[in-house]
Design a protein around this motif. Structure first.
Motif, PDB file in Angstrom:
ATOM      1  N   PRO A  40      -7.737  67.880  78.604  1.00 10.47           N
ATOM      2  CA  PRO A  40      -8.510  66.581  79.237  1.00 10.47           C
ATOM      3  C   PRO A  40      -9.768  66.914  79.204  1.00 10.47           C
ATOM      4  O   PRO A  40     -10.559  67.801  79.282  1.00 10.47           O
ATOM      5  N   ALA A  42     -13.584  67.174  80.482  1.00  5.01           N
ATOM      6  CA  ALA A  42     -14.219  67.930  81.543  1.00  5.01           C
ATOM      7  C   ALA A  42     -14.655  66.695  82.528  1.00  5.01           C
ATOM      8  O   ALA A  42     -14.649  66.897  83.866  1.00  5.01           O
ATOM      9  N   GLY A  44     -13.374  63.769  82.974  1.00  5.40           N
ATOM     10  CA  GLY A  44     -12.287  62.928  83.389  1.00  5.40           C
ATOM     11  C   GLY A  44     -11.878  62.707  84.604  1.00  5.40           C
ATOM     12  O   GLY A  44     -12.262  63.606  85.325  1.00  5.40           O
ATOM     13  N   PRO A  45     -11.283  61.573  84.958  1.00 10.63           N
ATOM     14  CA  PRO A  45     -10.956  61.149  86.416  1.00 10.63           C
ATOM     15  C   PRO A  45      -9.834  62.628  86.872  1.00 10.63           C
ATOM     16  O   PRO A  45      -8.955  62.663  86.320  1.00 10.63           O
ATOM     17  N   ARG A  46     -10.001  62.861  88.157  1.00  4.55           N
ATOM     18  CA  ARG A  46      -9.232  63.783  88.851  1.00  4.55           C
ATOM     19  C   ARG A  46      -7.805  62.955  89.145  1.00  4.55           C
ATOM     20  O   ARG A  46      -6.638  63.549  88.998  1.00  4.55           O
ATOM     21  N   ASP A  47      -8.022  61.591  89.642  1.00  2.00           N
ATOM     22  CA  ASP A  47      -6.731  60.972  89.962  1.00  2.00           C
ATOM     23  C   ASP A  47      -6.829  59.660  89.307  1.00  2.00           C
ATOM     24  O   ASP A  47      -7.516  58.508  89.602  1.00  2.00           O
ATOM     25  N   PRO A  48      -5.888  59.426  87.939  1.00  4.44           N
ATOM     26  CA  PRO A  48      -5.946  58.437  87.347  1.00  4.44           C
ATOM     27  C   PRO A  48      -5.393  57.238  88.061  1.00  4.44           C
ATOM     28  O   PRO A  48      -5.932  56.129  87.605  1.00  4.44           O
TER      29      PRO A  48
END
Length: 76
Positions: A40, A42, A44-48
């Protein structure tokens, strides 16, 4: 229809994703790119699903309005 899937392993359940003939190519490409490079990003969204949870429709919203809204999610 494109249906990537993965069989269950001891530490991971089986999963699948389905894309119909009208799914935008860029959406399938983003999915397959992430599939072939599973590290993933770095930033990127934690909660897609976060953005999807904030757009809400009541139970009686006409289906054609919900369809119009969801159709634009992949539209640039």
């Amino acid at each position: 229809m494109v249906t990537p899937h993965h069989v269950a392993e001891p530490d991971r359940p089986a999963w699948h994703a389905s894309f119909g003939a009208r799914t935008a190519v860029k959406l399938i490409a983003a999915f397959t790119d992430a599939l072939t490079d599973p590290a993933p990003a770095a930033a990127g969204p934690r909660d897609p699903y976060g953005a999807l949870r904030q757009a809400q429709f009541g139970a009686h919203t006409p289906p054609h309005l919900v369809a119009a809204f969801t159709a634009t999610l992949g539209d640039p």
